[in-house]
Enzyme design. Structure first.
Site, short mmCIF file in Angstrom:
data_model
loop_
_atom_site.label_atom_id
_atom_site.label_comp_id
_atom_site.label_asym_id
_atom_site.label_seq_id
_atom_site.Cartn_x
_atom_site.Cartn_y
_atom_site.Cartn_z
N LYS A 1 25.59 17.83 49.80
CA LYS A 1 26.41 16.61 49.85
C LYS A 1 27.66 16.83 50.72
O LYS A 1 28.04 17.98 50.97
CB LYS A 1 26.80 16.18 48.44
CG LYS A 1 27.61 17.20 47.66
CD LYS A 1 27.75 16.79 46.19
CE LYS A 1 28.55 17.81 45.42
NZ LYS A 1 28.49 17.56 43.96
N ARG B 1 30.21 10.52 33.29
CA ARG B 1 30.17 10.04 34.67
C ARG B 1 28.94 9.14 34.83
O ARG B 1 29.06 7.94 34.78
CB ARG B 1 30.15 11.24 35.63
CG ARG B 1 30.33 10.90 37.07
CD ARG B 1 30.66 12.11 37.94
NE ARG B 1 29.56 13.05 38.09
CZ ARG B 1 29.60 14.14 38.86
NH1 ARG B 1 30.70 14.43 39.54
NH2 ARG B 1 28.58 14.96 38.95
N HIS C 1 25.15 17.62 33.89
CA HIS C 1 26.14 18.31 34.72
C HIS C 1 27.28 18.79 33.83
O HIS C 1 27.79 18.03 33.01
CB HIS C 1 26.65 17.35 35.80
CG HIS C 1 27.50 17.99 36.85
ND1 HIS C 1 27.11 19.12 37.54
CD2 HIS C 1 28.73 17.67 37.34
CE1 HIS C 1 28.05 19.45 38.42
NE2 HIS C 1 29.05 18.59 38.30
N ARG D 1 21.53 24.05 40.60
CA ARG D 1 22.02 23.29 41.75
C ARG D 1 23.22 24.05 42.33
O ARG D 1 24.29 24.07 41.73
CB ARG D 1 22.42 21.87 41.32
CG ARG D 1 21.30 21.11 40.64
CD ARG D 1 21.76 19.71 40.26
NE ARG D 1 22.92 19.69 39.41
CZ ARG D 1 22.90 19.65 38.07
NH1 ARG D 1 21.75 19.62 37.42
NH2 ARG D 1 24.03 19.63 37.39
N TYR E 1 58.76 16.62 63.89
CA TYR E 1 59.29 15.41 63.27
C TYR E 1 60.27 15.73 62.14
O TYR E 1 59.99 16.59 61.31
CB TYR E 1 58.15 14.57 62.68
CG TYR E 1 57.19 14.02 63.71
CD1 TYR E 1 57.60 13.10 64.66
CD2 TYR E 1 55.86 14.42 63.70
CE1 TYR E 1 56.70 12.59 65.59
CE2 TYR E 1 54.95 13.91 64.61
CZ TYR E 1 55.38 12.99 65.56
OH TYR E 1 54.49 12.48 66.47
N CYS F 1 51.78 17.98 62.81
CA CYS F 1 51.57 16.65 63.38
C CYS F 1 50.10 16.27 63.24
O CYS F 1 49.29 17.03 62.73
CB CYS F 1 51.97 16.63 64.85
SG CYS F 1 53.58 17.38 65.19
N MET F 2 49.76 15.07 63.74
CA MET F 2 48.37 14.64 63.64
C MET F 2 47.44 15.59 64.39
O MET F 2 46.35 15.91 63.91
CB MET F 2 48.23 13.21 64.20
CG MET F 2 46.87 12.61 63.98
SD MET F 2 46.70 10.97 64.69
CE MET F 2 47.64 9.97 63.57
N ASP F 3 47.90 16.06 65.56
CA ASP F 3 46.99 16.82 66.43
C ASP F 3 47.53 18.18 66.87
O ASP F 3 46.90 18.86 67.65
CB ASP F 3 46.72 16.00 67.70
CG ASP F 3 46.54 14.53 67.39
OD1 ASP F 3 45.58 14.21 66.68
OD2 ASP F 3 47.38 13.72 67.83
C1 PLP Z 1 28.39 18.76 43.31
C2 PLP Z 1 27.41 18.96 42.24
C3 PLP Z 1 26.82 20.23 42.04
C4 PLP Z 1 27.28 21.48 42.77
O1 PLP Z 1 28.50 21.93 42.24
P1 PLP Z 1 29.13 23.32 42.71
O2 PLP Z 1 30.25 23.54 41.79
O3 PLP Z 1 29.57 23.12 44.12
O4 PLP Z 1 28.05 24.32 42.61
C5 PLP Z 1 25.82 20.33 41.11
N1 PLP Z 1 25.41 19.26 40.40
C6 PLP Z 1 25.96 18.04 40.55
C7 PLP Z 1 25.46 16.91 39.72
C8 PLP Z 1 26.98 17.85 41.46
O5 PLP Z 1 27.52 16.63 41.61
#
Ligand code: PLP
Length: 387
Positions: free
Chosen positions: A36, A135, A166, A223, A267, A314-316
């Site tokens: 992601k 969530r 999760h 995951r 700035y 700064c921005m850049d």
């Molecule tokens: C982002 C996410 C993960 C990964 O989490 P990490 O802490 O980066 O390993 C696993 N499961 C779900 C549902 C997530 O949203």
């Protein structure tokens, strides 16, 4: 000099080594590589392409349908799971392409089933379970179990491939009581569904922190996100885990001068030279995702020496004090994240100093930064947003 202004160098060997180190702690589990947010800012496509060949990776997890499509369009073949809510306009394509959605309401199930019937396809569903994040996901109770069982009974197009939850606090070190509670709830939900004749091939609950150190059965898959990218889930996880840093952020000096005592920099004139000071200008700013809140706080590394950022970022562009660096010259390399000589600046250091979070800092690396991918020290791939 294509990449002199700034580039993020991503070490593919380090990513593989991190995966392998986690695999040693999850020998019986499949691993989903979490891709992601463009692979936590590192670049989802080049990394996923590399992991297609890695037998330790079973599939990928995206947060949104669009992230899944990006992987598909790059030719990714391993299973892709979407961890977040998906809007109905995406259902058809998801089903056609075999992407795995999370389901956690009857309406979602009915809608997926109806599209699947029209397409003559199956949907490989992962049931989301809310055990403490509050969530997304089904609440753990008999009513939810009844509903899920009814869904699979009613819709033969829906295949119960997975079920997941999760953890909210798996990164808090030795005290696992909260995670234990969530785990027990999750197992209870799985049991309630088993009694109702619904069994899942892939039960998964562990993120990076839990993959590394949770001592209960890690079930069928984990995951893996932040650890794969060579960053720590938190300060509290066991730092004896052999993490390999996978990213460095490098720029070059574009201007050099000595200013006299009393001269202001940037700035607002928040920095005033107390004595004659050698100032280097580095062509990187907050538009690149380098937080402005690091003004006057963070260092960069030049010739293996830490040099403080002076005045506002700064921005850049930003200015650094290079008075202590002998023989400094324009076009010299500047390390913003990574190692140079004996010095190292980590994403965690910048996260702490900026009052942010290492994950956040990584995902915010901007689209102006080309990503270069290295294997065995050689550049093998690049990703550029601007041509
Ligand atoms: C982002 C996410 C993960 C990964 O989490 P990490 O802490 O980066 O390993 C696993 N499961 C779900 C549902 C997530 O949203």
């Amino acid at each position: 000099m294509d990449f002199y202004r700034i580039c993020a160098k991503v070490d593919l060997n380090a990513i593989e080594e991190n995966i392998h180190a986690v695999k040693l702690r999850c020998p019986d589990q499949k691993i989903y590589a979490v891709m992601k947010a463009d692979g936590y800012g590192f670049g989802a496509v080049p990394i996923a392409k590399d992991l297609e060949k890695d037998d330790e990776i079973y599939g990928y997890a995206a947060a949104t349908a669009e992230e899944a499509y990006e992987l598909l369009e790059a030719g990714i073949k391993k299973p892709i799971l979407i961890l977040g809510f998906t809007f109905t306009h995406s259902y058809e394509r998801i089903i056609r392409e075999g992407v795995r959605p999370v389901i956690f309401t009857k309406k979602m199930a009915d809608d997926y089933a109806s599209y699947a019937r029209q397409l003559g396809k199956k949907v490989f569903c992962h049931i989301g379970v809310d055990t403490g994040m509050s969530r997304i996901g089904y609440q753990v109770n008999e009513g939810s179990a009844d509903e899920i069982a009814a869904i699979f009974k009613e819709h033969s197009e829906l295949v119960p491939e997975g079920i997941f939850t999760h953890f909210a606090r798996a990164d808090e070190g030795a005290d696992t009581s909260h995670t234990d509670e969530q785990y027990a709830k999750f197992m209870h939900m799985i049991d309630m569904l088993k009694v109702r004749g619904v069994n899942f091939k892939i039960r998964h609950c562990c993120n990076s922190a839990a993959s590394m150190e949770y001592t209960k059965d890690k079930l069928d898959a984990v995951r893996l996100g932040v650890t794969m990218y060579g960053m720590w889930p938190s300060d509290d996880v066991d730092h004896s885990f052999p993490i390999h840093r996978a990213v460095s952020l490098v720029s070059h000096i574009v201007h050099l001068k000595t200013i006299s005592a009393g001269t202001e920099v940037s700035y607002g004139g928040t920095y005033v030279a107390k004595a004659p000071t050698k100032i280097a200008t580095v062509p990187v700013g907050y538009a690149d995702g380098y937080p402005r809140s690091l003004s006057g706080k963070a260092d960069v590394i030049i010739h293996g020496k830490r040099c403080p950022i002076v005045g506002r970022i700064c921005m850049d562009q930003m200015m650094v004090d290079v008075s202590d660096v002998p023989d400094v010259a324009p076009m010299d390399e500047v390390t913003l994240i990574g190692k140079d000589g004996d010095e190292e600046i980590t994403v965690e250091e910048l996260g702490d100093l900026s009052g942010r979070f290492n994950y956040e800092l990584a995902c915010d690396l901007g689209i102006r930064i080309p990503r270069l991918y290295y294997r065995n020290g050689e550049m093998v791939e690049k990703k550029k947003f601007y041509k």
